[in-house]
Design a protein around this motif. Structure first.
Motif, PDB file in Angstrom:
ATOM      1  N   GLY A 219     -44.788 -75.899  38.814  1.00  0.00           N
ATOM      2  CA  GLY A 219     -43.967 -75.169  37.858  1.00  0.00           C
ATOM      3  C   GLY A 219     -42.514 -75.579  37.914  1.00  0.00           C
ATOM      4  O   GLY A 219     -41.833 -75.673  36.874  1.00  0.00           O
ATOM      5  N   THR A 220     -42.017 -75.841  39.116  1.00  0.00           N
ATOM      6  CA  THR A 220     -40.635 -76.306  39.276  1.00  0.00           C
ATOM      7  C   THR A 220     -40.444 -77.663  38.614  1.00  0.00           C
ATOM      8  O   THR A 220     -39.430 -77.921  37.950  1.00  0.00           O
ATOM      9  CB  THR A 220     -40.268 -76.384  40.771  1.00  0.00           C
ATOM     10  OG1 THR A 220     -40.379 -75.080  41.360  1.00  0.00           O
ATOM     11  CG2 THR A 220     -38.863 -76.905  40.972  1.00  0.00           C
ATOM     12  N   VAL A 221     -41.430 -78.537  38.782  1.00  0.00           N
ATOM     13  CA  VAL A 221     -41.375 -79.858  38.145  1.00  0.00           C
ATOM     14  C   VAL A 221     -41.439 -79.716  36.627  1.00  0.00           C
ATOM     15  O   VAL A 221     -40.702 -80.389  35.893  1.00  0.00           O
ATOM     16  CB  VAL A 221     -42.518 -80.753  38.669  1.00  0.00           C
ATOM     17  CG1 VAL A 221     -42.622 -82.040  37.857  1.00  0.00           C
ATOM     18  CG2 VAL A 221     -42.303 -81.068  40.147  1.00  0.00           C
ATOM     19  N   LEU A 222     -42.308 -78.832  36.149  1.00  0.00           N
ATOM     20  CA  LEU A 222     -42.405 -78.584  34.709  1.00  0.00           C
ATOM     21  C   LEU A 222     -41.058 -78.113  34.144  1.00  0.00           C
ATOM     22  O   LEU A 222     -40.620 -78.577  33.094  1.00  0.00           O
ATOM     23  CB  LEU A 222     -43.489 -77.537  34.442  1.00  0.00           C
ATOM     24  CG  LEU A 222     -43.615 -77.012  33.008  1.00  0.00           C
ATOM     25  CD1 LEU A 222     -44.006 -78.129  32.053  1.00  0.00           C
ATOM     26  CD2 LEU A 222     -44.631 -75.864  32.948  1.00  0.00           C
ATOM     27  N   ASP A 223     -40.409 -77.208  34.840  1.00  0.00           N
ATOM     28  CA  ASP A 223     -39.175 -76.601  34.345  1.00  0.00           C
ATOM     29  C   ASP A 223     -37.939 -77.469  34.546  1.00  0.00           C
ATOM     30  O   ASP A 223     -37.040 -77.485  33.697  1.00  0.00           O
ATOM     31  CB  ASP A 223     -38.942 -75.258  35.037  1.00  0.00           C
ATOM     32  CG  ASP A 223     -39.976 -74.213  34.664  1.00  0.00           C
ATOM     33  OD1 ASP A 223     -40.571 -74.322  33.582  1.00  0.00           O
ATOM     34  OD2 ASP A 223     -40.207 -73.287  35.480  1.00  0.00           O
ATOM     35  N   LEU A 282     -34.899 -79.582  43.745  1.00  0.00           N
ATOM     36  CA  LEU A 282     -34.961 -78.852  42.475  1.00  0.00           C
ATOM     37  C   LEU A 282     -34.981 -77.341  42.692  1.00  0.00           C
ATOM     38  O   LEU A 282     -34.962 -76.571  41.737  1.00  0.00           O
ATOM     39  CB  LEU A 282     -36.214 -79.260  41.690  1.00  0.00           C
ATOM     40  CG  LEU A 282     -36.315 -80.721  41.247  1.00  0.00           C
ATOM     41  CD1 LEU A 282     -37.616 -80.933  40.474  1.00  0.00           C
ATOM     42  CD2 LEU A 282     -35.119 -81.141  40.405  1.00  0.00           C
ATOM     43  N   GLY A 283     -35.055 -76.922  43.965  1.00  0.00           N
ATOM     44  CA  GLY A 283     -35.018 -75.499  44.275  1.00  0.00           C
ATOM     45  C   GLY A 283     -36.304 -74.906  44.816  1.00  0.00           C
ATOM     46  O   GLY A 283     -36.380 -73.703  45.065  1.00  0.00           O
ATOM     47  N   TRP A 284     -37.322 -75.755  45.052  1.00  0.00           N
ATOM     48  CA  TRP A 284     -38.611 -75.250  45.547  1.00  0.00           C
ATOM     49  C   TRP A 284     -38.659 -75.257  47.065  1.00  0.00           C
ATOM     50  O   TRP A 284     -38.161 -76.188  47.707  1.00  0.00           O
ATOM     51  CB  TRP A 284     -39.747 -76.121  45.016  1.00  0.00           C
ATOM     52  CG  TRP A 284     -41.094 -75.810  45.623  1.00  0.00           C
ATOM     53  CD1 TRP A 284     -41.969 -74.855  45.226  1.00  0.00           C
ATOM     54  CD2 TRP A 284     -41.713 -76.482  46.732  1.00  0.00           C
ATOM     55  NE1 TRP A 284     -43.095 -74.873  46.016  1.00  0.00           N
ATOM     56  CE2 TRP A 284     -42.959 -75.866  46.947  1.00  0.00           C
ATOM     57  CE3 TRP A 284     -41.331 -77.533  47.572  1.00  0.00           C
ATOM     58  CZ2 TRP A 284     -43.838 -76.275  47.957  1.00  0.00           C
ATOM     59  CZ3 TRP A 284     -42.195 -77.940  48.580  1.00  0.00           C
ATOM     60  CH2 TRP A 284     -43.437 -77.309  48.760  1.00  0.00           C
TER      61      TRP A 284
END
Length: 330
Positions: A219-223, A282-284
């Protein structure tokens, strides 16, 4: 966001669906419902009512599914290395042809595309961890076809400028995992007092990530991911397979006499390990630790969810198990 999740009725896909719905996304699931994909995995989700029963190799169904979405995430895959050794044709069809069908439809629709991949595309590593720039060196038909799919995705970014990304995960565990994989197989066999098959000497090392953590990484990669990039998501814990089996024995109150060493898997990789620095930037960050609640909670889920696994263990799975391990389940 309106998201199409291919393979969303499977193990990691269904965890991803729940997480994205909780974040406010409108999720549609497209799934072929092979042996490891089940409508039951989507119970309680809105996506259960937005379900398309089709495989990713069905070009018409895929094209129709992409008409009203902003992104597609591809979990659809044949996932078990053992099955790829015995019957590689399904892996070629799904991973190669199916991924091409998805890419063509996503390119035509002009939407963002995330390919879910695996650490196994890198092969085995004796020490240290793979990064996104490590060479691909797959060892099985499963990992080779997954690597091929990744290269197709990469080519569509470079050739057509498509907004395509790849997220590779380490070994996943958690709820809804079909019991052909090490952890759920060991849990259910232990609960029934069946032998616990361990390949070779059991000292193969795996980097474990909870399926919910991997789903959040995707989801982090998607966003926030950059188109054309690969992101590795490895778990925070690493251990030998035999230690996993012994911990399950401890958590189920069984005896180590159930352990049965069997002939090692053909081409078995010795150790996997991923560096996650790029996706962490990315924040994950992972929230579950394997030996600090992660595995214990997973065992508890299978103990409580007899309704989920009992239909599996009483069906064709028993025939598969006998073919694979040469012994019958009790």
């Amino acid at each position: 966001m309106k998201v199409l999740v291919c393979g969303g009725a499977g193990f990691i896909g269904s965890n991803f669906v729940r997480i994205r719905e909780a974040a406010g996304d409108e999720v549609t699931v497209l799934d072929k419902l092979t042996y490891a994909g089940r409508r039951e995995n989507l119970e309680g989700t809105d996506a259960a009512g937005r379900f398309i029963h089709a495989g990713i190799e069905d070009a018409d169904a895929v094209r129709d599914a992409m008409k009203d979405v902003e992104a597609v995430v591809n979990f659809a895959a044949e996932t078990h290395v053992d099955r790829s050794i015995a019957e590689p044709d399904a892996f070629v069809t799904t991973h190669s042809y199916g991924t091409w069908v998805l890419l063509e439809a996503a390119r035509e629709a002009g939407i963002r595309y995330v390919q879910v991949s695996t650490d196994e595309v890198y092969g085995s590593i004796e020490e240290g961890s793979f990064t996104e720039t490590s060479p691909l060196a797959p060892s099985s038909p499963y990992s080779a076809t997954k690597a091929g799919a990744d290269l197709l995705v990469w080519s569509y970014f470079h050739t057509y400028g498509m907004e395509a990304l790849i997220c590779r995960g380490s070994n996943n565990y958690g709820p809804y995992q079909y019991p052909e994989k090490l952890i759920p197989l060991t849990i259910l066999n232990a609960l029934h007092g069946d032998k616990l098959p361990v390949y070779g000497d059991g000292k193969q090392v795996r980097n474990w990530i909870h399926a919910q953590d991997f789903a959040r990484a995707i989801g982090t990669v998607l966003d926030h991911g950059v188109a054309g990039e690969v992101y590795n998501a490895g778990g925070p814990d690493e251990c030998e397979n035999i230690d996993v089996v012994r911990k399950v024995i401890e958590l189920t109150g069984k005896d180590e006499g159930l352990i049965e060493y069997v002939t090692d898997r053909l081409g078995h990789d010795r150790r996997y390990s991923l560096s996650s620095d790029k996706v962490r930037a990315l924040g994950w960050t992972p929230r579950h630790h394997f030996f600090e609640g992660g595995l214990e909670n997973t065992v508890a889920w299978y103990v409580e969810r007899k309704d989920w696994w009992e239909p599996i263990r009483s069906g064709d799975y028993r025939e598969y198990y006998e073919r694979q391990y040469g012994t019958k389940l009790g």
